[in-house]
Design an enzyme around this catalytic site. Structure first.
Site, PDB file in Angstrom:
ATOM      1  N   ALA A   1      -1.395  -4.893   0.685  1.00 36.00           N
ATOM      2  CA  ALA A   1      -0.422  -5.850   1.215  1.00 36.00           C
ATOM      3  C   ALA A   1       0.442  -5.204   2.289  1.00 36.00           C
ATOM      4  O   ALA A   1       0.792  -4.023   2.192  1.00 36.00           O
ATOM      5  CB  ALA A   1       0.462  -6.377   0.091  1.00 36.00           C
ATOM      6  N   LYS A   2       0.772  -5.983   3.299  1.00 35.42           N
ATOM      7  CA  LYS A   2       1.661  -5.495   4.356  1.00 35.42           C
ATOM      8  C   LYS A   2       3.083  -5.934   3.975  1.00 35.42           C
ATOM      9  O   LYS A   2       3.540  -7.034   4.320  1.00 35.42           O
ATOM     10  CB  LYS A   2       1.241  -6.046   5.713  1.00 35.42           C
ATOM     11  CG  LYS A   2       1.863  -5.315   6.898  1.00 35.42           C
ATOM     12  CD  LYS A   2       1.203  -5.757   8.198  1.00 35.42           C
ATOM     13  CE  LYS A   2       1.837  -5.097   9.414  1.00 35.42           C
ATOM     14  NZ  LYS A   2       1.617  -3.640   9.458  1.00 35.42           N
ATOM     15  N   LEU A   3       3.767  -5.070   3.235  1.00 34.58           N
ATOM     16  CA  LEU A   3       5.064  -5.378   2.652  1.00 34.58           C
ATOM     17  C   LEU A   3       6.173  -4.595   3.341  1.00 34.58           C
ATOM     18  O   LEU A   3       5.979  -3.444   3.750  1.00 34.58           O
ATOM     19  CB  LEU A   3       5.073  -5.033   1.159  1.00 34.58           C
ATOM     20  CG  LEU A   3       3.950  -5.636   0.297  1.00 34.58           C
ATOM     21  CD1 LEU A   3       4.059  -5.128  -1.133  1.00 34.58           C
ATOM     22  CD2 LEU A   3       4.011  -7.154   0.341  1.00 34.58           C
TER      23      LEU A   3
ATOM     24  N   TYR B   1       7.238   0.479   4.000  1.00 33.66           N
ATOM     25  CA  TYR B   1       7.440   1.225   5.242  1.00 33.66           C
ATOM     26  C   TYR B   1       8.651   2.162   5.215  1.00 33.66           C
ATOM     27  O   TYR B   1       9.049   2.687   6.250  1.00 33.66           O
ATOM     28  CB  TYR B   1       7.515   0.255   6.424  1.00 33.66           C
ATOM     29  CG  TYR B   1       6.152  -0.273   6.787  1.00 33.66           C
ATOM     30  CD1 TYR B   1       5.405   0.297   7.812  1.00 33.66           C
ATOM     31  CD2 TYR B   1       5.559  -1.288   6.045  1.00 33.66           C
ATOM     32  CE1 TYR B   1       4.131  -0.149   8.102  1.00 33.66           C
ATOM     33  CE2 TYR B   1       4.289  -1.751   6.322  1.00 33.66           C
ATOM     34  CZ  TYR B   1       3.580  -1.168   7.354  1.00 33.66           C
ATOM     35  OH  TYR B   1       2.302  -1.613   7.637  1.00 33.66           O
TER      36      TYR B   1
END
Length: 304
Positions: free
Chosen positions: A157-159, A163
């Site tokens: 998932a790009k959460l 980051y």
């Protein structure tokens, strides 16, 4: 990025740039559970085109599903909203940022009643690692931070919360005089950059790490397809830092970084210390595709 005369699409409507605000008790601001995408649009002879819009939206909605966030709009509605926002801002080429987040409703760790909100912003943005880097390559260092392993994170998932380590790694590299960082996985193999996938070239073969501990990058997948089109052998396998040190060529790729050569890693020159031949071929092919100059991959473009 700042555009006081611009528009941001928020929860179903375009609003003035300065009116696109959220409350200080917005849940995602405190706990980091948000979903986002980085997308680019490019100027072509046929007008502005978004690169691989459907793939980005697929990942956006998959990411939301993984963390059990229900987007209040369909993928088709978000695609139209992205195009509408580009037009409203008269953007010929630039960056597109959709973000899905939890708003007000409660500040505990179980956001049962918090409203799911969405915003889309666009702005002109040049090459992430610098125009000069596209030709001469960038200097990077392996940082002290480790890419979290699959067992303790949701790396598919790009959460937003994923980051934090990326930010610290980037800061460490820049503070030490480098252009970008490179992270290892928990077993010491090369993983990825803070916001990029990595490739190396050795004896004409293109290598890239598997997605066990890296983001399944859309640009990464595009480069693999382009390389196969050029009859360049591609191997998805783990490799170590010392293997990377003696590579003939290396480059980063990603929506922001596009295709950026790497000329130096940890003070060690890569290849001849400048953009390599295969990197240059793939870079040129990539830019031909995104600017609408390669009809074989025209299906990757969504015209506004």
């Amino acid at each position: 990025m700042e555009n006081n005369n611009g528009k941001i699409w928020m929860d179903g409507a375009l609003v003035d740039y300065n009116q696109a605000t959220v409350h200080v008790l917005t849940h995602t601001l405190h706990y980091g559970c948000g979903v986002f995408e980085g997308i680019r649009c490019y100027k072509t002879d046929k007008g502005t085109a978004v690169f691989r819009l459907q793939k980005h939206l697929d990942r956006f909605f998959n990411s939301a599903h993984i963390v059990q966030m229900t987007c209040p709009f369909t993928p088709e509605a978000i695609a139209e909203a992205i195009k509408k926002t580009i037009v409203a801002n008269e953007l010929e080429a630039g960056y597109i940022r959709p973000i899905l987040f939890l708003g007000l409703g409660g500040l505990g760790l179980y956001p049962k009643n918090n409203k799911v909100q969405i915003a889309i912003a666009v702005w002109p943005w040049g090459t992430y690692l610098g125009e000069e880097g596209l030709e001469k390559g960038v200097r990077i260092r392996i940082c002290s931070y480790i890419r979290q392993q699959a067992s303790i994170g949701l790396h598919t998932a790009k959460l937003t919360g994923n980051y934090i380590i990326a930010q610290l790694a980037k800061r460490e590299a820049v503070n030490d005089g480098y252009d970008e960082a490179l992270l290892l996985d928990p077993e010491g193999f090369i993983a990825e950059g803070p916001g990029e996938n990595i490739f190396m070239i050795k004896e004409g073969v293109l290598f890239t790490p598997p997605i066990d501990n890296t983001l399944d990058g859309i640009t990464r997948n595009s480069i693999i397809e382009l390389a196969k089109k050029e009859n360049i052998k591609v191997l998805v396998k783990r490799f170590t830092r010392d293997e990377l040190y003696i590579a003939d060529e290396a480059f980063f790729c990603g929506t922001a970084a596009e295709v950026t050569p790497i000329r130096e890693i940890d003070g060690r020159k890569i290849g001849n210390g400048r953009r390599g031949e295969i990197t240059h071929r793939l870079q040129q092919m990539f830019f031909d595709v995104v600017h609408g100059r390669n009809s074989d991959f025209s299906h990757w473009l969504t015209f506004v």
